[in-house]
Every structure is written in C-alpha cells, then in structure tokens.
Design a protein around this motif. Structure first.
Motif, short mmCIF file in Angstrom:
data_model
loop_
_atom_site.label_atom_id
_atom_site.label_comp_id
_atom_site.label_asym_id
_atom_site.label_seq_id
_atom_site.Cartn_x
_atom_site.Cartn_y
_atom_site.Cartn_z
N GLN A 188 13.50 16.71 -48.91
CA GLN A 188 13.95 16.88 -47.53
C GLN A 188 13.14 17.96 -46.84
O GLN A 188 12.63 18.86 -47.47
N VAL A 189 13.04 17.85 -45.54
CA VAL A 189 12.29 18.81 -44.74
C VAL A 189 13.17 19.25 -43.59
O VAL A 189 13.85 18.43 -42.96
N GLN A 190 13.17 20.56 -43.33
CA GLN A 190 13.90 21.09 -42.17
C GLN A 190 12.89 21.69 -41.21
O GLN A 190 11.98 22.43 -41.61
N LEU A 191 13.08 21.37 -39.93
CA LEU A 191 12.16 21.84 -38.89
C LEU A 191 12.97 22.46 -37.76
O LEU A 191 13.92 21.83 -37.27
N VAL A 192 12.60 23.67 -37.36
CA VAL A 192 13.31 24.36 -36.29
C VAL A 192 12.30 24.86 -35.27
O VAL A 192 11.46 25.72 -35.58
N GLU A 193 12.39 24.32 -34.06
CA GLU A 193 11.48 24.71 -32.98
C GLU A 193 12.03 25.91 -32.21
O GLU A 193 13.24 26.12 -32.13
N SER A 194 11.11 26.65 -31.61
CA SER A 194 11.46 27.76 -30.73
C SER A 194 10.30 27.99 -29.76
O SER A 194 9.21 27.46 -29.97
N GLY A 195 10.57 28.78 -28.74
CA GLY A 195 9.51 29.17 -27.82
C GLY A 195 9.52 28.46 -26.49
O GLY A 195 8.71 28.77 -25.61
N GLY A 196 10.40 27.49 -26.32
CA GLY A 196 10.47 26.80 -25.05
C GLY A 196 11.02 27.71 -23.96
O GLY A 196 11.49 28.82 -24.22
N GLY A 197 10.96 27.23 -22.73
CA GLY A 197 11.47 28.01 -21.61
C GLY A 197 11.00 27.45 -20.30
O GLY A 197 10.46 26.34 -20.24
N SER A 198 11.19 28.25 -19.26
CA SER A 198 10.78 27.88 -17.92
C SER A 198 9.58 28.71 -17.50
O SER A 198 9.57 29.92 -17.72
N VAL A 199 8.61 28.07 -16.90
CA VAL A 199 7.39 28.77 -16.49
C VAL A 199 6.85 28.10 -15.23
O VAL A 199 7.11 26.92 -14.99
N THR A 201 4.58 27.67 -40.71
CA THR A 201 4.89 27.58 -39.29
C THR A 201 3.82 26.80 -38.56
O THR A 201 2.62 26.99 -38.80
N LEU A 202 4.26 25.93 -37.68
CA LEU A 202 3.38 25.15 -36.81
C LEU A 202 3.49 25.71 -35.40
O LEU A 202 4.57 26.11 -34.97
N TYR A 203 2.35 25.75 -34.71
CA TYR A 203 2.33 26.29 -33.36
C TYR A 203 1.75 25.27 -32.38
O TYR A 203 0.96 24.40 -32.75
N LEU A 204 2.13 25.44 -31.12
CA LEU A 204 1.49 24.71 -30.03
C LEU A 204 1.29 25.70 -28.89
O LEU A 204 2.26 26.10 -28.25
N GLN A 205 0.05 26.11 -28.70
CA GLN A 205 -0.29 26.97 -27.58
C GLN A 205 -0.54 26.10 -26.37
O GLN A 205 -1.42 25.23 -26.40
N MET A 206 0.22 26.33 -25.30
CA MET A 206 0.11 25.52 -24.10
C MET A 206 -0.34 26.39 -22.94
O MET A 206 0.37 27.32 -22.56
N ASN A 207 -1.51 26.11 -22.42
CA ASN A 207 -2.05 26.85 -21.29
C ASN A 207 -2.19 25.94 -20.08
O ASN A 207 -2.15 24.72 -20.20
N SER A 208 -2.35 26.55 -18.92
CA SER A 208 -2.53 25.79 -17.67
C SER A 208 -1.47 24.70 -17.53
O SER A 208 -1.77 23.54 -17.24
N LEU A 209 -0.25 25.09 -17.73
CA LEU A 209 0.85 24.13 -17.71
C LEU A 209 1.02 23.50 -16.34
O LEU A 209 0.80 24.16 -15.30
N LYS A 210 1.41 22.23 -16.35
CA LYS A 210 1.62 21.47 -15.14
C LYS A 210 3.07 20.97 -15.09
O LYS A 210 3.70 20.83 -16.13
N PRO A 211 3.58 20.69 -13.89
CA PRO A 211 4.95 20.17 -13.81
C PRO A 211 5.15 18.91 -14.67
O PRO A 211 6.24 18.72 -15.22
N GLU A 212 4.12 18.10 -14.81
CA GLU A 212 4.26 16.88 -15.63
C GLU A 212 4.34 17.17 -17.13
O GLU A 212 4.56 16.26 -17.92
N ASP A 213 4.16 18.42 -17.52
CA ASP A 213 4.36 18.80 -18.93
C ASP A 213 5.83 19.05 -19.24
O ASP A 213 6.19 19.27 -20.40
N LEU A 236 2.82 28.93 -22.54
CA LEU A 236 3.91 29.09 -23.50
C LEU A 236 3.35 28.79 -24.88
O LEU A 236 2.40 28.02 -25.02
N ARG A 237 3.94 29.40 -25.90
CA ARG A 237 3.59 29.06 -27.28
C ARG A 237 4.85 28.61 -28.00
O ARG A 237 5.80 29.37 -28.14
N LEU A 238 4.83 27.38 -28.45
CA LEU A 238 5.93 26.84 -29.23
C LEU A 238 5.68 27.10 -30.71
O LEU A 238 4.54 27.07 -31.17
#
Length: 121
Positions: A1-12, A76-88, A18-20
């Motif tokens: 079994q694998v457990q995955l817990v995300e964090s780092g979301g929010g409003s920008v 830990t897995l990361y997602l660095q998100m730059n130049s965010l757009k409303p469609e993201d 943002l970095r997830l």
C-alpha cells in the motif's frame, strides 16, 4: 500500500508561484513512478507532470512554467509552479504507480486527497 499526502496549495494572483509537496509512505516498489494531476470544476482530470528515475514529462499547457522533482531521501514529490494563470485553478493530486515509463494519460494506481490551487486574475 502507498499513502500520499499533498500540501502547499492556496490562493495566489496571476503571475505568482506556489510549490506543492507530496509526502509518500509505504511500499517503495509501488511508487516507481510519480506524477501530478489536476481537475478543475466541470472538467476531466488531466495529467500535469510525471517523473521516474529522473525522466520527466509535462503537459504542453505547463511546459516552461512547472517543474516536477523528487527528494528520494525524504520520500517527497514536488511541483514548482511559476507564472501561474487563472486557468491553472484546480484541485491538484499526487499519484504513484508501480510501473516505469508511465505517461500523462496513465491511470496511476495510488492517489492522494488533493490540494486546491486557486489563481485569481
């Protein structure tokens, strides 16, 4: 079994960053490949980025703006998100799969609960 817990979301605001993070636990053989997916209201889930043994693949809509990476020592897995757009704006999910060389359309075996990202214009 694998457990995955995300964090780092929010409003920008548009243009921001943002970095997830996704903390993974459980059988390492079951998470040879990792990925980030997202689902906006009323839309189908789509693959954002996947990684296995350093090989990465991105959706065209995020190429050059998002970067997927992983810290194996911290599981830990990361997602660095730059130049965010409303469609993201979407719920972002971390996923893991025991197979190698998966692609963005692969139906991953294990999923986290998601973290919300909201980008305002």
């Amino acid at each position: 079994q694998v457990q995955l817990v995300e964090s780092g979301g929010g409003s920008v605001q548009a243009g921001g960053s943002l970095r997830l993070s996704c903390a993974a636990a459980g059988n390492t053989a079951s998470r040879k490949s990792m990925g980030w997916f997202r689902q906006a209201p009323g839309k189908e889930r789509e693959g954002v980025a996947v990684i296995n043994f350093g090989w990465t693949s991105y959706a065209d809509s995020v190429k050059g703006r998002f970067t997927i990476s992983q810290d194996n020592a911290k599981s830990t897995l990361y997602l660095q998100m730059n130049s965010l757009k409303p469609e993201d704006t979407a719920m972002y999910y971390c996923a893991a799969d025991p197979h190698l060389w998966v692609v963005l359309t692969t139906n991953f075996a294990y999923w986290g609960q998601g973290t919300q990202v909201t980008v305002s214009s």
